[in-house]
Write an enzyme that holds these catalytic residues in place. Structure first.
Site, mmCIF file in Angstrom:
data_model
loop_
_atom_site.group_PDB
_atom_site.id
_atom_site.type_symbol
_atom_site.label_atom_id
_atom_site.label_comp_id
_atom_site.label_asym_id
_atom_site.label_seq_id
_atom_site.Cartn_x
_atom_site.Cartn_y
_atom_site.Cartn_z
ATOM 1 N N GLY A 101 2.985 -1.168 4.113
ATOM 2 C CA GLY A 101 3.198 0.232 3.753
ATOM 3 C C GLY A 101 4.665 0.506 3.460
ATOM 4 O O GLY A 101 5.162 0.270 2.356
ATOM 5 N N GLY A 102 5.392 0.987 4.463
ATOM 6 C CA GLY A 102 6.776 1.459 4.302
ATOM 7 C C GLY A 102 7.693 0.486 3.577
ATOM 8 O O GLY A 102 8.459 0.889 2.683
ATOM 9 N N ASN A 115 0.888 -1.164 0.000
ATOM 10 C CA ASN A 115 0.000 0.000 0.000
ATOM 11 C C ASN A 115 0.921 1.207 0.000
ATOM 12 O O ASN A 115 1.544 1.510 1.014
ATOM 13 C CB ASN A 115 -0.890 -0.023 1.257
ATOM 14 C CG ASN A 115 -1.686 1.270 1.420
ATOM 15 O OD1 ASN A 115 -1.753 2.078 0.494
ATOM 16 N ND2 ASN A 115 -2.282 1.459 2.586
ATOM 17 N N TRP A 116 0.993 1.863 -1.154
ATOM 18 C CA TRP A 116 1.958 2.963 -1.283
ATOM 19 C C TRP A 116 1.520 4.235 -0.569
ATOM 20 O O TRP A 116 2.292 5.169 -0.444
ATOM 21 C CB TRP A 116 2.207 3.245 -2.768
ATOM 22 C CG TRP A 116 3.225 2.327 -3.385
ATOM 23 C CD1 TRP A 116 4.000 1.400 -2.742
ATOM 24 C CD2 TRP A 116 3.609 2.291 -4.767
ATOM 25 N NE1 TRP A 116 4.828 0.786 -3.639
ATOM 26 C CE2 TRP A 116 4.617 1.308 -4.892
ATOM 27 C CE3 TRP A 116 3.197 2.977 -5.906
ATOM 28 C CZ2 TRP A 116 5.212 0.994 -6.117
ATOM 29 C CZ3 TRP A 116 3.787 2.663 -7.129
ATOM 30 C CH2 TRP A 116 4.784 1.698 -7.225
ATOM 31 N N LYS A 117 0.232 4.306 -0.183
ATOM 32 C CA LYS A 117 -0.288 5.520 0.479
ATOM 33 C C LYS A 117 -0.004 6.739 -0.411
ATOM 34 O O LYS A 117 -0.074 6.610 -1.626
ATOM 35 C CB LYS A 117 0.291 5.639 1.894
ATOM 36 C CG LYS A 117 0.074 4.345 2.694
ATOM 37 C CD LYS A 117 0.335 4.447 4.160
ATOM 38 C CE LYS A 117 0.050 3.095 4.818
ATOM 39 N NZ LYS A 117 0.154 3.128 6.268
ATOM 40 N N HIS A 177 -9.340 1.523 5.198
ATOM 41 C CA HIS A 177 -8.054 1.686 5.881
ATOM 42 C C HIS A 177 -8.247 2.661 7.054
ATOM 43 O O HIS A 177 -9.008 3.619 6.950
ATOM 44 C CB HIS A 177 -7.004 2.206 4.896
ATOM 45 C CG HIS A 177 -5.614 2.099 5.440
ATOM 46 N ND1 HIS A 177 -5.125 2.979 6.374
ATOM 47 C CD2 HIS A 177 -4.634 1.194 5.214
ATOM 48 C CE1 HIS A 177 -3.880 2.614 6.694
ATOM 49 N NE2 HIS A 177 -3.563 1.525 6.005
ATOM 50 N N GLU A 199 -6.499 4.975 8.045
ATOM 51 C CA GLU A 199 -6.209 6.381 7.710
ATOM 52 C C GLU A 199 -7.422 7.037 7.059
ATOM 53 O O GLU A 199 -7.690 8.218 7.255
ATOM 54 C CB GLU A 199 -4.960 6.447 6.802
ATOM 55 C CG GLU A 199 -3.709 6.133 7.613
ATOM 56 C CD GLU A 199 -2.581 5.496 6.834
ATOM 57 O OE1 GLU A 199 -2.565 5.544 5.597
ATOM 58 O OE2 GLU A 199 -1.680 4.922 7.497
ATOM 59 N N SER A 242 3.740 -2.653 10.185
ATOM 60 C CA SER A 242 5.194 -2.823 10.351
ATOM 61 C C SER A 242 5.695 -4.206 9.932
ATOM 62 O O SER A 242 6.593 -4.760 10.572
ATOM 63 C CB SER A 242 5.607 -2.487 11.786
ATOM 64 O OG SER A 242 5.270 -1.138 12.096
ATOM 65 N N GLY A 247 3.097 1.866 10.750
ATOM 66 C CA GLY A 247 4.123 2.879 10.561
ATOM 67 C C GLY A 247 4.884 3.230 11.830
ATOM 68 O O GLY A 247 5.603 4.219 11.878
ATOM 69 N N GLU A 286 -5.346 -4.778 10.576
ATOM 70 C CA GLU A 286 -4.251 -3.835 10.816
ATOM 71 C C GLU A 286 -4.485 -3.094 12.128
ATOM 72 O O GLU A 286 -5.240 -2.106 12.157
ATOM 73 C CB GLU A 286 -4.189 -2.804 9.686
ATOM 74 C CG GLU A 286 -3.976 -3.392 8.319
ATOM 75 C CD GLU A 286 -3.370 -2.374 7.368
ATOM 76 O OE1 GLU A 286 -2.441 -2.741 6.666
ATOM 77 O OE2 GLU A 286 -3.814 -1.217 7.355
HETATM 78 O O1 LIG Z 1 -1.733 -0.573 4.686
HETATM 79 C C1 LIG Z 1 -0.628 -0.739 5.220
HETATM 80 C C2 LIG Z 1 -0.493 -0.477 6.620
HETATM 81 O O2 LIG Z 1 -1.018 0.746 6.979
HETATM 82 C C3 LIG Z 1 0.837 -0.792 7.221
HETATM 83 O O3 LIG Z 1 1.793 0.219 7.035
HETATM 84 P P1 LIG Z 1 3.302 -0.069 7.534
HETATM 85 O O4 LIG Z 1 3.731 -1.346 6.893
HETATM 86 O O5 LIG Z 1 4.079 1.122 7.038
HETATM 87 O O6 LIG Z 1 3.244 -0.183 9.021
#
Ligand SMILES: O=C[C@H](O)COP(=O)(O)O
Length: 251
Positions: free
Chosen positions: A234-235, A9-11, A95, A97, A213, A173, A167
């Site tokens: 994500g990251g 998920n690139w956000k 999500h 967010e 994470s 994050g 999640e």
């Molecule tokens: O959608 C992905 C999640 O929000 C996880 O993000 P993260 O891997 O940066 O903790």
């Protein structure tokens, strides 16, 4: 037998040029889709570049959001119908967010799930509790409540093809991963909830990811759990090398 699905998920990261560079670096090193499905969910402005760059590869493509209407006077929204026309396979909904910053409700998320299914796009439905809810030991009732509300009115066949991402908000994050046991415990609860709401076959077919994470260093331990069928990442999905290490976790 459920096929694992590792999705980035690139956000709000990456532009079309970076997207093309990323895909060029990973496209020939992805596992067979029958072994592990690899997917990237990207911002709407990158989807066309992503689709073009990924053509002919094992990379599946997802959006990060869509609206529940197909067209009309809805400034700034993304149509599920157009996602389908573009060849997009998946779309993240719910999500934390989006629930938090954009005030999306379970009712909105339920409508989005229905609109995506109506257009042949598979939702990746996110759920998860806050730190406050976890500290009050109310995480199960919270997540089960989200699942029930978000799936209302969906058929067993639709739910069997769905991807659910657990999640915990406190692990997103933050570098603070839920332990593999905590992740497994909640994914098992989600599967049991699907069994109660639908039937055993549906529960056995639905794929459940863990997100929060996930990194190359912990992916194997998480993926070894029987009720965890993938990761929403994500990251660690922003760099080709790290993404490749994640999707090739079985090697
Ligand atoms: O959608 C992905 C999640 O929000 C996880 O993000 P993260 O891997 O940066 O903790």
């Amino acid at each position: 037998m459920r096929t694992p699905i590792i999705a980035g998920n690139w956000k709000l990261h990456m532009n079309p040029e970076q997207t093309a560079e990323f895909v060029a670096a990973v496209k020939d090193k992805l596992p067979e889709s029958s072994k592990v499905e690899s997917a990237i969910c990207a911002p709407a402005v990158d989807l066309d570049a992503l689709r073009k760059a990924a053509e002919g590869s094992n990379l599946h493509i997802g959006a990060e959001n869509a609206y529940f209407e197909e067209e009309g006077a809805f400034t700034g929204e993304t149509s599920p119908k157009v996602l389908k026309e573009m060849g997009i396979n998946y779309c993240i909904i719910g999500h934390s967010e989006r629930r938090g910053y954009f005030h999306e409700t379970d009712e909105d998320i339920n409508k989005k799930a229905k609109a995506l299914f109506a257009n042949g796009v598979t939702p990746i439905l996110c759920c998860g509790e806050s730190l406050e809810t976890r500290e009050a030991n109310k995480q199960e009732e919270w997540v089960v409540g989200q699942i029930k509300a978000d799936l209302e009115g969906l058929s067993a066949d639709q739910v069997a093809s769905l991807v659910i991402a657990y999640e915990p908000i406190w692990a997103i994050g933050t570098g603070k991963t839920a332990t593999a046991e905590q992740a497994e415990e909640m994914c098992k609860t989600i599967r049991e909830t699907i069994k109660d709401l639908y039937n055993e076959e549906t529960a056995e077919n639905v794929r459940i990811q863990y997100g929060g994470s996930v990194k190359p260093a912990n992916v194997k331990e998480i993926m070894a759990k029987p009720n965890i069928d993938g990761g929403l990442i994500g990251g660690a999905a922003l760099e080709p090398e790290s993404f490749l290490a994640l999707v090739n976790y079985q090697d």
